[in-house]
Design a protein around this motif. Structure first.
Motif, PDB file in Angstrom:
ATOM      1  N   GLN A   1       0.816  -1.203   0.000  1.00 20.77           N
ATOM      2  CA  GLN A   1       0.000   0.000   0.000  1.00 20.77           C
ATOM      3  C   GLN A   1       0.859   1.267   0.000  1.00 20.77           C
ATOM      4  OE1 GLN A   1      -3.767   0.534   1.779  1.00 20.77           O
ATOM      5  NE2 GLN A   1      -3.685  -1.415   2.880  1.00 20.77           N
ATOM      6  N   ASP A   2       0.263   2.341  -0.502  1.00 15.75           N
ATOM      7  CA  ASP A   2       0.954   3.628  -0.554  1.00 15.75           C
ATOM      8  C   ASP A   2       1.269   4.124   0.864  1.00 15.75           C
ATOM      9  OD1 ASP A   2       0.250   3.397  -3.202  1.00 15.75           O
ATOM     10  OD2 ASP A   2      -1.417   4.823  -3.055  1.00 15.75           O
ATOM     11  N   ILE A   3       2.270   4.960   0.968  1.00 14.24           N
ATOM     12  CA  ILE A   3       2.462   5.720   2.192  1.00 14.24           C
ATOM     13  C   ILE A   3       1.788   7.087   1.999  1.00 14.24           C
ATOM     14  CG2 ILE A   3       4.660   4.605   2.670  1.00 14.24           C
ATOM     15  CD1 ILE A   3       5.955   7.427   2.117  1.00 14.24           C
ATOM     16  N   THR A   4       1.408   7.698   3.090  1.00 15.10           N
ATOM     17  CA  THR A   4       0.914   9.071   3.050  1.00 15.10           C
ATOM     18  C   THR A   4       1.807   9.903   3.955  1.00 15.10           C
ATOM     19  OG1 THR A   4      -1.368   8.397   2.677  1.00 15.10           O
ATOM     20  CG2 THR A   4      -1.024  10.606   3.533  1.00 15.10           C
ATOM     21  N   TRP A   5       2.360  10.975   3.401  1.00 14.46           N
ATOM     22  CA  TRP A   5       3.118  11.893   4.250  1.00 14.46           C
ATOM     23  C   TRP A   5       2.153  13.005   4.639  1.00 14.46           C
ATOM     24  CZ3 TRP A   5       8.540  10.671   4.498  1.00 14.46           C
ATOM     25  CH2 TRP A   5       9.160  11.267   5.611  1.00 14.46           C
TER      26      TRP A   5
ATOM     27  N   PRO B   1     -10.897  -1.732   6.603  1.00 13.94           N
ATOM     28  CA  PRO B   1      -9.646  -1.977   5.867  1.00 13.94           C
ATOM     29  C   PRO B   1      -9.371  -0.895   4.836  1.00 13.94           C
ATOM     30  CG  PRO B   1     -11.365  -3.512   5.184  1.00 13.94           C
ATOM     31  CD  PRO B   1     -11.900  -2.770   6.363  1.00 13.94           C
ATOM     32  N   GLY B   2      -8.170  -0.350   4.868  1.00 16.40           N
ATOM     33  CA  GLY B   2      -7.773   0.666   3.898  1.00 16.40           C
ATOM     34  C   GLY B   2      -7.215   0.026   2.644  1.00 16.40           C
ATOM     35  N   GLN B   3      -7.418   0.681   1.515  1.00 18.61           N
ATOM     36  CA  GLN B   3      -6.887   0.196   0.240  1.00 18.61           C
ATOM     37  C   GLN B   3      -6.394   1.389  -0.555  1.00 18.61           C
ATOM     38  OE1 GLN B   3      -9.031  -3.308  -1.591  1.00 18.61           O
ATOM     39  NE2 GLN B   3     -10.722  -2.419  -0.433  1.00 18.61           N
ATOM     40  N   HIS B   4      -5.099   1.596  -0.548  1.00 15.86           N
ATOM     41  CA  HIS B   4      -4.516   2.777  -1.183  1.00 15.86           C
ATOM     42  C   HIS B   4      -3.381   2.327  -2.091  1.00 15.86           C
ATOM     43  CE1 HIS B   4      -6.642   5.475   1.678  1.00 15.86           C
ATOM     44  NE2 HIS B   4      -6.511   4.435   2.489  1.00 15.86           N
ATOM     45  N   PHE B   5      -3.620   2.388  -3.395  1.00 13.53           N
ATOM     46  CA  PHE B   5      -2.628   1.921  -4.350  1.00 13.53           C
ATOM     47  C   PHE B   5      -2.534   2.877  -5.534  1.00 13.53           C
ATOM     48  CE2 PHE B   5      -4.416  -1.908  -2.350  1.00 13.53           C
ATOM     49  CZ  PHE B   5      -3.259  -2.473  -1.832  1.00 13.53           C
ATOM     50  N   VAL B   6      -1.410   3.579  -5.636  1.00 13.34           N
ATOM     51  CA  VAL B   6      -1.119   4.302  -6.871  1.00 13.34           C
ATOM     52  C   VAL B   6      -0.761   3.289  -7.949  1.00 13.34           C
ATOM     53  CG1 VAL B   6       0.464   5.925  -7.972  1.00 13.34           C
ATOM     54  CG2 VAL B   6      -0.393   6.402  -5.664  1.00 13.34           C
ATOM     55  N   ASP B   7      -0.034   2.247  -7.537  1.00  9.61           N
ATOM     56  CA  ASP B   7       0.342   1.173  -8.457  1.00  9.61           C
ATOM     57  C   ASP B   7      -0.921   0.427  -8.896  1.00  9.61           C
ATOM     58  OD1 ASP B   7       1.308  -1.236  -9.624  1.00  9.61           O
ATOM     59  OD2 ASP B   7       3.152  -1.096  -8.444  1.00  9.61           O
ATOM     60  N   LYS B   8      -1.202   0.427 -10.174  1.00  6.55           N
ATOM     61  CA  LYS B   8      -2.434  -0.164 -10.707  1.00  6.55           C
ATOM     62  C   LYS B   8      -2.465  -1.688 -10.564  1.00  6.55           C
ATOM     63  CE  LYS B   8      -3.953   3.851 -11.812  1.00  6.55           C
ATOM     64  NZ  LYS B   8      -4.933   4.487 -10.916  1.00  6.55           N
ATOM     65  N   ARG B   9      -1.344  -2.293 -10.215  1.00  2.75           N
ATOM     66  CA  ARG B   9      -1.351  -3.744  -9.999  1.00  2.75           C
ATOM     67  C   ARG B   9      -2.034  -4.104  -8.680  1.00  2.75           C
ATOM     68  NH1 ARG B   9       4.705  -5.401 -10.036  1.00  2.75           N
ATOM     69  NH2 ARG B   9       4.816  -3.396  -8.928  1.00  2.75           N
ATOM     70  N   GLY B  10      -2.217  -3.125  -7.819  1.00  3.74           N
ATOM     71  CA  GLY B  10      -2.860  -3.371  -6.540  1.00  3.74           C
ATOM     72  C   GLY B  10      -4.372  -3.382  -6.677  1.00  3.74           C
TER      73      GLY B  10
ATOM     74  N   ILE C   1       8.113  11.628  10.216  1.00  2.00           N
ATOM     75  CA  ILE C   1       7.969  10.298   9.613  1.00  2.00           C
ATOM     76  C   ILE C   1       6.657  10.220   8.843  1.00  2.00           C
ATOM     77  CG2 ILE C   1       9.358   9.159  11.388  1.00  2.00           C
ATOM     78  CD1 ILE C   1       6.737   8.120  12.620  1.00  2.00           C
ATOM     79  N   PRO C   2       6.541   9.280   7.900  1.00  2.00           N
ATOM     80  CA  PRO C   2       5.292   9.142   7.133  1.00  2.00           C
ATOM     81  C   PRO C   2       4.293   8.245   7.844  1.00  2.00           C
ATOM     82  CG  PRO C   2       6.915   7.616   6.269  1.00  2.00           C
ATOM     83  CD  PRO C   2       7.599   8.374   7.377  1.00  2.00           C
ATOM     84  N   TYR C   3       3.084   8.242   7.335  1.00  2.00           N
ATOM     85  CA  TYR C   3       2.053   7.312   7.758  1.00  2.00           C
ATOM     86  C   TYR C   3       2.171   6.107   6.831  1.00  2.00           C
ATOM     87  CZ  TYR C   3      -2.704   5.504   8.553  1.00  2.00           C
ATOM     88  OH  TYR C   3      -3.794   4.713   8.843  1.00  2.00           O
ATOM     89  N   MET C   4       2.699   5.023   7.362  1.00  2.00           N
ATOM     90  CA  MET C   4       3.002   3.833   6.566  1.00  2.00           C
ATOM     91  C   MET C   4       1.967   2.753   6.836  1.00  2.00           C
ATOM     92  SD  MET C   4       6.493   1.568   6.624  1.00  2.00           S
ATOM     93  CE  MET C   4       7.503   3.041   6.456  1.00  2.00           C
ATOM     94  N   ARG C   5       1.301   2.294   5.819  1.00  2.00           N
ATOM     95  CA  ARG C   5       0.250   1.289   5.992  1.00  2.00           C
ATOM     96  C   ARG C   5       0.778  -0.137   5.958  1.00  2.00           C
ATOM     97  NH1 ARG C   5      -1.570   5.518   2.886  1.00  2.00           N
ATOM     98  NH2 ARG C   5      -3.485   6.518   3.655  1.00  2.00           N
TER      99      ARG C   5
END
Length: 607
Positions: free
Chosen positions: A204-208, A362-371, A320-324
């Motif tokens: 999953q993506d990180i959010t800063w 449940p969170g689902q955060h994907f910039v990557d389209k394979r996710g 630090i980032p918010y890392m999922r």
């Protein structure tokens, strides 16, 4: 050249010779939500504890990461998490517009959250904090652990019986040589029907996050244009109501948390988060967040919104980032989605080993389209099994945060800070058990650990309709942890609360299988008594007499006197009526004590 080398070696030897060796029962590395809770619990359980945090704040991502709007576990104020919630509400009690409702979404300024946690740790004996303290090596030492730290420029060694990795990245476990899994697990590997057919190496993506303050109309707080700024990178935000989006992250004191999937969330990979690449990746990501803020101020016209100085960083962003998600350790138990969705219908009964509860969507955060976006059914409250924190083949090493032993689909909920604070308290209870009894994680007594957790107001089962203030809370939790009375899901949109329904009646079909599993003579009683569809008050008293070998008449007379006077039951004493779930739980817990039956880490009864 040789002279310089000899001097260097002598200096190294001198440093090592005079390094202090510090001994402790439990060492927690990482002052995250889970790490702080774990250290607090260990200390309250009266074992000597050290908490090492490389940064200046406690709280991890919910403070140092700026993720300070928490909606998970609102209805499950378990133990230390519930205590933290209360402290935050009390602090902002007189703040205009702050929602102090018992189960409101929790909003706080990061600095305030960190200060509250620090105050909580400062009031506990047996706990030593080592802030701004990096660690460099981790190695096994018999059944314990040895960790090298750098404290005020000096190298010291901490020897601990139990080690808890509460870092968001699992770095401590990695240093110890623990194997990990990452990304989407395959359906064949986990047995989860919602898992993809093949494993997918995507996380999953990180959010800063950013915390902005409104400095007032007419104020220009525009930051300097960050290096590499490109307005086209924020093209997707054009035409949106940016002010409304900012105000949606409202915090106390005119501050606002920015945590946007389309804005400051970024693709992350295992390679980018590797320690050797992490600093550079973080540097590049911070510049993108500054670019977003600059875009809001210039293109969006929100010049009066800008960073604050509360984090103490040069750019005003959280350190630090918010890392999922990152990597998951291989534990004694791997928690899979079915342990959440159908906990009572599995061969393993992991709910019986619970040390924490959660309910975060449940969170689902994907910039990557394979996710792929997983079509989760309504997501219920759940229990976290003890074995998911215990690292396989590494005695006395526990993991929390994203390094917990779960599947990708489960981690999408368990990673939330509000869930992790509850997990941390459970980890602390496990560690304290090992330290107090001078034993290892291979010899855990599940019920002893759970009993200690209940002593400190922790939840084992996610029953939202039986609060801590209920006089029968403990009895209901303990009987619930045996499976005698199961939780009932009540769907509300995308979520499902788990209810105990204490005033509904007990059916024979629901309790008979587990009664027979726990009590060897139960089948004789059922064959002789043949209870009807509804289990009655008289049925339970008869069964208690059978198992405890007590006189039925005496038991009935005793309970008739105590029914309302002692137990405060609201319905009349009547042997012929169906018994309520509350009455069943309280009397079973009192007279039969099914919670005392030993279970292993899979929830199997041990004779």
């Amino acid at each position: 050249m040789l002279k310089k080398l000899l001097v260097g070696l002598l200096c190294l030897g001198f440093t090592h010779t005079y390094a202090d060796t510090i001994k402790t029962d439990v060492l927690v590395i990482g002052g995250s939500a889970s790490g702080t809770a774990a250290a607090l619990q260990c200390a309250r359980s009266k074992v000597k504890t050290i908490l090492v945090e490389p940064g200046p704040w406690l709280g991890g991502e919910m403070t140092s990461g700026g993720m300070c709007v928490l909606d998970g576990n609102r209805n499950l104020p378990s133990g230390i998490w519930g205590e933290f919630r209360k402290h935050v509400r009390d602090f902002y009690l007189k703040s205009p517009g702050f929602d102090t409702t018992q189960n409101a979404v929790l909003r706080f300024e990061p600095y305030t959250g960190a200060a509250i946690l620090r105050k909580m740790t400062d009031t506990v004996k047996n706990l030593t904090l080592k802030m701004n303290t990096p660690y460099t090596t981790v190695k096994k030492n018999g059944t314990g652990w040895e960790v090298t730290i750098t404290e005020k420029g000096k190298i010291n060694i901490i020897k601990a019986q139990v080690l808890i990795d509460a870092t968001g990245t699992g770095d401590v476990a990695a240093m110890a040589g623990v194997p990990f899994s990452t990304g989407f697990d395959s359906r064949k590997d986990t047995g989860e029907q919602l898992a993809p057919e093949n494993a997918i190496p995507v996380i999953q993506d990180i959010t800063w996050c950013a915390v902005l303050k409104d400095y007032g109309k007419g104020t220009d707080k525009t930051i300097a244009q960050p290096a590499g700024y490109n307005a086209a990178a924020y093209e997707s935000l054009k035409g949106k109501d940016l002010l409304k989006m900012v105000l949606g992250g409202k915090l106390p004191n005119n501050k606002y948390m920015i945590k946007w999937s389309d804005g400051n969330s970024y693709k992350a990979s295992v390679e980018q988060l590797d320690p050797k690449n992490r600093a550079q990746y973080y540097k590049e990501t911070r510049l993108k967040v500054l670019g977003l803020i600059y875009f809001l101020q210039t293109v969006g016209g929100l010049k009066n919104f800008s960073v604050t100085d509360e984090f103490g960083t040069p750019d005003g962003l959280p350190p630090i980032p918010y890392m999922r998600e990152y990597r998951r350790a291989k534990g004694q138990i791997r928690m899979v989605l079915d342990d959440i969705m159908t906990p009572y219908n599995r061969s393993s009964k992991l709910y019986r080993t619970s040390i924490a509860v959660g309910d975060a969507s449940p969170g689902q955060h994907f910039v990557d389209k394979r996710g792929p976006q997983t079509a989760y059914p309504p997501f219920p409250g759940y229990s976290v099994p003890m074995g998911a924190l215990v690292v396989k083949d590494f005695d006395n090493l526990l993991v929390t945060e994203k390094a917990m032993s779960t599947t990708h689909l489960v981690n999408a909920s368990t990673f939330y800070p509000s869930v992790q604070m509850v997990v941390g308290q459970g980890a602390g209870t496990v560690a304290a058990f090992c330290a107090f009894y001078k034993t290892t994680t291979s010899k855990l007594n599940v019920r002893s650990v759970q009993g200690e957790l209940l002593d400190f107001k922790g939840y084992l089962l996610p029953f939202t309709d039986v609060p801590l203030t209920d006089p029968n809370f403990r009895a209901i939790q303990q009987v619930g942890a045996t499976g005698l009375l199961q939780g009932i899901a009540k769907v509300n949109g995308k979520n499902a609360a788990i209810l105990f329904k204490p005033d509904t009646t007990v059916s024979t079909a629901e309790v008979e299988p587990v009664i027979k599993e726990i009590y060897t003579r139960a089948f004789l009683w059922f064959n002789k008594t043949k209870p009807g569809t509804q289990f009655t008050v008289g049925n339970l008293l008869s069964f208690i007499s059978e198992i405890t070998l007590s006189d039925p008449e005496t038991l009935q007379k005793t309970l008739e006197k105590q029914w309302q006077a002692n137990y405060k039951f609201t319905q009349a004493y009547d042997l012929n009526r169906p018994i309520t779930r509350r009455e069943f739980a309280v009397l079973t817990n009192k007279y039969l004590n099914p919670f005392a039956r030993t279970v292993d880490l899979t929830g199997k009864l041990v004779n």
